[in-house]
Design an enzyme around this catalytic site. Sequence first.
Site, mmCIF file in Angstrom:
data_model
loop_
_atom_site.group_PDB
_atom_site.id
_atom_site.type_symbol
_atom_site.label_atom_id
_atom_site.label_comp_id
_atom_site.label_asym_id
_atom_site.label_seq_id
_atom_site.Cartn_x
_atom_site.Cartn_y
_atom_site.Cartn_z
ATOM 1 N NE ARG A 49 26.261 -1.108 -6.709
ATOM 2 C CZ ARG A 49 25.895 -2.379 -6.454
ATOM 3 N NH1 ARG A 49 25.934 -2.850 -5.218
ATOM 4 N NH2 ARG A 49 25.506 -3.173 -7.421
ATOM 5 C CE1 TYR A 101 26.311 23.678 -1.101
ATOM 6 C CE2 TYR A 101 25.051 21.654 -0.968
ATOM 7 C CZ TYR A 101 25.821 22.537 -1.692
ATOM 8 O OH TYR A 101 26.092 22.277 -3.005
ATOM 9 C CG ASP A 173 28.098 19.832 6.075
ATOM 10 O OD1 ASP A 173 29.332 19.860 5.872
ATOM 11 O OD2 ASP A 173 27.260 20.062 5.185
ATOM 12 C CE LYS A 198 31.602 22.121 -2.216
ATOM 13 N NZ LYS A 198 30.478 22.180 -1.291
#
Length: 384
Positions: A49, A101, A173, A198
């Site tokens: 993790r 977004y 972003d 993306k």
Amino acid sequence: MKNMKFGTKAIHAGQEPDPSTGAIMTPIYQTSTYVQESPGKHKGYAYARGKNPTRVALEKCIAALENAKHGLCFSSGQGAEDAIIKLLRPGDEVIATDDLYGGSYRMFTKIFAHYGIVFHFVNMHDANEIKNHLNAKTKMLWVETPTNPLMKIIDIKACAKIADDNKLILVVDNTFASPYLQNPLDLGAAIVMHSATKYLGGHSDVVMGALCTNSDSLYEELAFIANSCGATPGPMDSFLVMRGIKTLHVRMQAHCKNGKEIAHYLKTHPKIDKVFWPGFEDHPNHQIAKEQMRDFGGMISFTMKGNDMDAAFRMASALKVFSLAESLGGVESLAGHPASMTHASIPKAEREKSGVVDSLIRLSVGIEDIEDLLADLKQALDAC
Ligand SMILES: *Cc1c(COP(=O)(O)O)cnc(C)c1O
């Protein structure tokens, strides 16, 4: 090697031939834990993790593309955003871009607002608007540029100046531009964030998030949050994004080239009202786009004459090469209807105030042959 150019970094950064076999590609270290020599003595990896070698290679690669000291990957873009907002405490305030977004808006207003964090959504294409919302509790500026879906351009340098003067953390972003078109840390941002789902991944086959920073203390804190809260990605997904990034520069050149042709085609079409694309000389922020971006990208939005939603629906449904789908940034061309898809979680009044009207269609122009894309748009517009 120091000072490598973008394409070389995209292919090589963070990646060495595997020391045990010479494999040129970083292996997919599909393991959850690592054997220790004696209690607490290990090679830097204790539990997956927190750290995985495939992920570490990807983090170094993305950091290199953003000219950053540190990179961190997450299981999604939203996972990266979640970690960033967890830097804040109840009562802290964030000033964010207004046409943002939809998923970011939803997380800010429907999740973090309950924890006492206050968000202001501001039209930042005039950076002075930000100053009207500043107060002693403001801790963070959240910028998305180009904005989604209206392709407004926000002046990152001007935001960085405001952040500096007021001791705010400037987050950008950078999903829409990708590091190929824009490097926000070079313009003064403290954290740059990506939905690597993306353009970075680029093949619509993986969900992933990333962030980069030059600050050691922000990195320590964010890595602590990532390991504590657990939105870290697995090695297979890390491998897929690393593989995708190897062609980022070539894909982006093709996206930009196709995007330019399509933007110009749509602008002269009699059924179309407005076309939003920062490469137009009459785009209100064209000058800033030219200064802070290397090219204008393949994201384009447009509205139908008379804001005719039915015509927009017919057009979007008639497309054959473009697929009607959420998401963006893959090699295949996509079309979306923000009001009912990506931005459906934003109340209609709020949405329309920021310009996301019912006939707005957003295109993510892929890298297919331009003749086929233009022919597809033409037949769909003829049909609507
Ligand atoms: C998709 C997207 C996100 C969220 O990323 P996921 O990988 O879907 O969680 C955040 N910001 C922008 C601009 C996006 O397009």
